[in-house]
Design an enzyme around this catalytic site. Structure first.
Site, PDB file in Angstrom:
ATOM      1  N   GLU A   1       2.255   0.709   8.962  1.00 33.60           N
ATOM      2  CA  GLU A   1       1.174   0.079   8.022  1.00 33.60           C
ATOM      3  C   GLU A   1       1.411  -1.317   7.654  1.00 33.60           C
ATOM      4  OE1 GLU A   1       2.705  -0.650   5.024  1.00 33.60           O
ATOM      5  OE2 GLU A   1       4.277   0.619   5.954  1.00 33.60           O
TER       6      GLU A   1
ATOM      7  N   GLU B   1       5.869  -0.982   8.472  1.00 37.96           N
ATOM      8  CA  GLU B   1       5.272  -1.066  10.045  1.00 37.96           C
ATOM      9  C   GLU B   1       5.661  -0.250  10.977  1.00 37.96           C
ATOM     10  OE1 GLU B   1       6.951  -5.052  11.222  1.00 37.96           O
ATOM     11  OE2 GLU B   1       6.555  -6.124   9.369  1.00 37.96           O
TER      12      GLU B   1
END
Length: 335
Positions: free
Chosen positions: A161, A302
């Protein structure tokens, strides 16, 4: 016809008969059992992995809960698309595919090759004064995620994310779904100083006081982000498709918590990659009876931790498929 009980017995015997002392490969044996059970085969496949990074902005960022401005979400998406982020580097290192999804980034839609457009709106509302999103928006994000999770033919999927202030969403979601106090969950996120942390604590405490007990989807509407909702849906879809879901850190685990509360059967597909340095991650793990594979002090997101765990899953499947048995190797079994 092999029953579930006889399959479990046969699988355990296959693991135990490898040329090693019983249980000596520890968590790798547990992973092999989980992978084989999910795929319902004694010769599971674990060769391909794909990382999807969901990006979206949060209205709560406008309240000053992050050390970075909201614009960084958009800037980091460009960095992903240009191959310059840690997630890009790690994906290349471990041989995983990577794609980026606009779930709801502030500003005008991107017009760039390589970005999947699933934007619900240009960011959520501030949940300090009202719901982050409507139920219609929440359900649309979940459904878009499920579609992405079901599609494709990867053996394992990882979800990352990007969204400034999404640690605030994850904190309040965890508070609402586990009952753990805000003070036991809240962390510094992208690096808040003491004054910033105190402000964040005050804002999240006031925001959480707006509502009482909530269902998973209710909590998601009130305090979630579009990327968290889409990720939760993707986890459900991937689990439904029989894929291993490698769960990253603090934010991804909040999505996993939502996904499991909505669809408990999704839990059997989940492998938890690492223990985040964020304070509240342990509360999430306890709520899902999960033990992370790695302890690396990561707090980036991430999907970076999920990528680093991927080789362990490959090793577990390869152990089951390629390691010799006592009979194969002509080695005496334990007495």
């Amino acid at each position: 016809m092999r029953t579930e009980t006889t399959f479990a017995t046969d699988l355990q015997r296959k693991i135990d008969m490898k040329t090693k002392p019983l249980g000596s490969l520890g968590r790798i044996e547990e992973l092999a059992t989980q992978i084989a059970s999910l795929q319902a085969t004694l010769t599971p496949r674990m060769e391909t992995c794909q990382l999807t990074i969901f990006a979206a902005d949060h209205g709560i960022a406008d309240e000053g809960v992050s050390a970075f401005p909201k614009e960084v979400t958009r800037q980091m998406v460009l960095n992903f698309l240009q191959g310059g982020a840690a997630a890009n580097v790690f994906a290349k290192t471990v041989g995983a595919e990577l794609r980026v999804v606009d779930a709801g980034i502030a500003g005008q839609p991107f017009d760039m090759e390589g970005l999947l457009d699933r934007r619900i709106a240009p960011g959520t509302q501030s949940f300090l004064s009202g719901p982050a999103m409507t139920q219609v928006q929440c359900e649309a994000a979940l459904e878009a995620g499920r579609d992405l999770g079901v599609g494709g033919d990867w053996d394992a999927v990882a979800y990352g994310e990007m969204g400034i202030a999404n640690t605030s969403s994850a904190t309040v979601l965890t508070h609402k779904l586990t009952g753990a106090p805000i003070d036991a969950i809240i962390g510094r996120g992208t690096g808040l100083d003491d004054a910033g942390l105190a402000r964040k604590r005050d804002i999240l405490t006031r925001a959480s006081a707006r509502t009482g007990e909530l269902t998973a989807i209710g909590a998601l509407c009130e305090y979630g982000g579009f990327e968290i909702a889409m990720m939760a849906g993707a986890m459900q879809g991937a689990a439904q498709a029989g894929r291993i879901v490698i769960v990253d850190g603090f934010i991804a685990s909040s999505a996993a918590l939502v996904a499991v509360r909505m669809a408990p059967e999704a839990r059997k597909a989940m492998v938890f990659a690492h223990g985040s340095a964020e304070t509240g991650h342990r509360k999430m793990m306890a709520a899902m009876d999960a033990q992370p594979l790695l302890q690396l002090g990561l707090r980036l997101g991430e999907g970076t931790g999920a990528l680093l765990a991927w080789p362990l899953l490959r090793a577990a499947a390869d152990m089951l498929n390629e390691m010799a048995s006592f009979d194969d190797a002509g080695v005496s079994e334990p007495a």
